[in-house]
Scaffold this active site. Structure first.
Site, short mmCIF file in Angstrom:
data_model
loop_
_atom_site.label_atom_id
_atom_site.label_comp_id
_atom_site.label_asym_id
_atom_site.label_seq_id
_atom_site.Cartn_x
_atom_site.Cartn_y
_atom_site.Cartn_z
N GLU A 197 -30.20 15.13 -72.99
CA GLU A 197 -29.68 16.48 -73.29
C GLU A 197 -28.29 16.29 -73.87
O GLU A 197 -27.35 15.98 -73.14
CB GLU A 197 -29.62 17.33 -72.01
N CYS A 202 -22.80 23.14 -73.43
CA CYS A 202 -23.60 22.56 -74.52
C CYS A 202 -24.16 23.65 -75.41
O CYS A 202 -24.00 23.61 -76.62
CB CYS A 202 -24.70 21.70 -73.93
P1 NAD Z 1 -19.98 11.79 -72.30
O1 NAD Z 1 -21.08 11.37 -73.23
O2 NAD Z 1 -18.61 11.37 -72.60
O3 NAD Z 1 -20.29 11.28 -70.81
C1 NAD Z 1 -21.47 11.62 -70.13
C2 NAD Z 1 -21.75 10.57 -69.06
O4 NAD Z 1 -22.07 9.32 -69.67
C3 NAD Z 1 -20.59 10.30 -68.10
O5 NAD Z 1 -21.11 10.22 -66.79
C4 NAD Z 1 -20.08 8.94 -68.58
O6 NAD Z 1 -19.44 8.24 -67.55
C5 NAD Z 1 -21.36 8.26 -69.00
N1 NAD Z 1 -21.24 7.12 -69.92
C6 NAD Z 1 -20.16 6.74 -70.67
N2 NAD Z 1 -20.47 5.67 -71.42
C7 NAD Z 1 -21.77 5.37 -71.17
C8 NAD Z 1 -22.67 4.41 -71.68
N3 NAD Z 1 -22.31 3.51 -72.61
N4 NAD Z 1 -23.94 4.42 -71.22
C9 NAD Z 1 -24.34 5.33 -70.31
N5 NAD Z 1 -23.53 6.27 -69.80
C10 NAD Z 1 -22.26 6.29 -70.23
O7 NAD Z 1 -20.12 13.39 -72.21
P2 NAD Z 1 -19.13 14.40 -71.49
O8 NAD Z 1 -17.86 14.43 -72.30
O9 NAD Z 1 -19.09 14.12 -70.04
O10 NAD Z 1 -19.92 15.80 -71.69
C11 NAD Z 1 -19.74 16.65 -72.78
C12 NAD Z 1 -20.92 16.55 -73.74
O11 NAD Z 1 -22.13 16.79 -73.04
C13 NAD Z 1 -20.88 17.57 -74.86
O12 NAD Z 1 -21.24 16.97 -76.07
C14 NAD Z 1 -21.96 18.57 -74.46
O13 NAD Z 1 -22.51 19.31 -75.51
C15 NAD Z 1 -22.96 17.69 -73.79
N6 NAD Z 1 -23.80 18.46 -72.89
C16 NAD Z 1 -25.11 18.67 -73.23
C17 NAD Z 1 -25.93 19.45 -72.41
C18 NAD Z 1 -27.38 19.71 -72.76
O14 NAD Z 1 -28.12 20.16 -71.89
N7 NAD Z 1 -27.81 19.45 -73.98
C19 NAD Z 1 -25.41 20.00 -71.24
C20 NAD Z 1 -24.07 19.76 -70.91
C21 NAD Z 1 -23.28 18.98 -71.74
#
Ligand code: NAD
Length: 468
Positions: free
Chosen positions: A246, A280
């Protein structure tokens, strides 16, 4: 100051190192929590693996009963969880804030418990009988973002548990506390090892990346940015994990000339600025017909001016700070550029600390970064159009495809336009409303797969077909 450990195999585990969690509204350190090592992750996966045979063997009705008990327990502690959530994330306690998020978490838990996983008979003739069975996967790894940390944890955990899997969850380093407390509460009910949480600051070791590569994790459910989602997909390739991704959105709203600007203004506001825009499926670009453009902007600004921003613990606050320093910097940078190239109708400047004024900008070109990038904050561009075909084309001219909306009193026209939007969900005269019985997910670079309802549950299973 909270000193919290991870939950591994039903026990609290301190970790060799710790990291600090800040309150984005005040800058104060509110917690010191365990920073997992790769060995801690292995311990959590092993605990989930050991708990899997007994949990997956339970009859469906027993798992449904346990999950309903989890809903009761979360509901009983919703006040504590909401307070912790506000302190680490910044969202207000009231309005569409932490109490709202906790209420949703309980509703989603109960509705996930109620889902059925019947055996489907594909053929039953003289030539033979063919049955389609849904089987649990094993250990599911859940990786969370910081914007809705409790409810997204529930969206990941509950269908996985309902289908018979065990879970290792990793919260965002910015908002781990409410998820950790929720997992502790659920561990008072669940057998040890069924649900584990590991926390990491992502500095010394990427626990998220290690989860995506882990040979004993069968599926990753990831919510976060598209950039990280791509990395998860790459890391997961060698173990052929099941994935639900997502990812980010850049949702467009198309506002037709027949609407009453005053009547839709509050809907536009919450569509764009729910959770201070850090959602999101928030409306991140608005295309407004030229005949009503100025009137819509005026009413939208009127509503926005009356939405107080501040420390989410204070009464009456409806908008909070940006949750992370990076996000604050990103929004400030985009708004600075927009102020040079467009017309700022409201806001336009950064506030104290991680606050940023609610900002509405008009007269930007389609290729402006505030239009093409996911701003994820309290700033939105309003763009003019003359022909709705042109608006649709501009709305679809994006790599993202999470949500979209059409605003009109003409339902037939709304539906025909909705079907031509390139995104996973389209709302009519509202934006971003999610509910547990309606699958939700993105197309294009907004993700893979769906959550919620039967379709979401089935993503936590493998199909096995029996031919007899
Ligand atoms: P992010 O991608 O920076 O981090 C998300 C998670 O991934 C964190 O727990 C982080 O520690 C982890 N992570 C970091 N590097 C990683 C790697 N290499 N492999 C696996 N995991 C790793 O996102 P964020 O800044 O926490 O969230 C904001 C984003 O999330 C926005 O783009 C938003 O649109 C999206 N979002 C999408 C939905 C949806 O349902 N489509 C819902 C909420 C948020």
């Amino acid at each position: 100051m909270l000193d919290m450990g991870m939950t591994i195999g039903g026990r609290q585990v301190a970790g060799q190192e710790s990291f600090a969690v800040m309150n984005p509204a005040t800058g104060e350190v509110i917690g010191n929590i365990a920073n997992a090592s790769l060995d801690d992750l292995d311990r959590a996966v092993n605990a989930a693996k050991a708990a899997y045979p007994a949990w997956s063997a339970l009859p469906d009705a027993d798992r449904q009963k346990v999950i309903n008990t989890l809903a009761d327990a979360l509901e009983a502690r919703a006040g504590d969880l909401a307070e912790l959530l506000t302190r680490e994330n910044g969202k207000p306690l009231g309005g569409i804030g932490s109490h709202f998020e906790l209420g949703g978490a309980v509703v989603w838990t109960r509705s996930t418990a109620a889902l059925d996983m019947p055996v489907k008979v594909l053929q039953d003739t003289d030539e033979g009988r063919i049955e389609l069975h849904r089987k649990s996967l094993g250990v599911v790894g859940s990786i969370l973002p910081w914007n809705w940390p409790v409810i997204i944890a529930i969206w990941h955990i509950m269908p996985a548990l309902r289908a018979g899997n065990t879970v290792v969850v990793k919260p965002s380093p910015f908002t781990p506390l409410s998820t950790m407390l929720a997992v502790q509460i659920m561990n008072e009910i669940l057998p040890a090892g069924v649900l584990n949480v590991v926390t990491s600051d992502d500095q010394s070791a990427s626990i998220g990346a290690a989860m995506a590569q882990h040979p004993d994790i069968r599926k990753i459910v990831f919510t976060g940015s598209t950039a990280t989602g791509e990395k998860v997909m790459q890391s997961a390739a060698t173990t052929m994990k099941r994935l639900t991704l997502e990812l980010g959105g850049n949702d467009a709203g198309i506002i037709l000339p027949d609407v009453d600007p005053k009547a839709i203004a509050e809907g536009l506001f919450w569509g764009a600025f729910i959770n201070t825009g850090q959602t999101c499926a928030a409306m991140k670009r608005m295309y407004v017909h030229e005949d009503i453009h100025d009137a819509v902007v005026e009413e939208f600004v009127n509503v926005a001016k009356n939405m107080p921003m501040g420390n989410g613990m204070d009464d009456g606050v409806l908008m909070g700070p940006l949750t992370t320093p990076f996000q604050h910097e990103k929004v400030a940078h985009l708004v600075e550029a927009a102020a040079q190239d467009g017309t700022v109708q409201m806001g336009g400047t950064s506030g104290d600390g991680q606050f940023h004024e609610t900002t509405i900008v008009t007269d930007l070109a389609d290729d402006h970064p505030l239009v093409t990038e996911e701003q994820f904050g309290p700033a939105v561009p309003v763009l003019r159009y003359r022909d709705v075909e042109d608006a649709l084309e501009r709305a679809n001219a994006s790599d993202a495809g999470l949500g979209g909306s059409i605003w009109t009193n003409d339902m037939d026209k709304a539906k025909s336009l909705a079907l031509r939007m390139e995104c996973g969900s389209v709302w009519i005269n509202k934006h971003g409303a999610l509910q547990p019985n309606a699958p939700f997910g993105g197309v294009k670079k907004s993700g893979l797969g769906v959550e919620f309802g039967d379709e979401g549950l089935m993503e936590n299973t493998d199909i096995q077909v029996i031919h007899q």
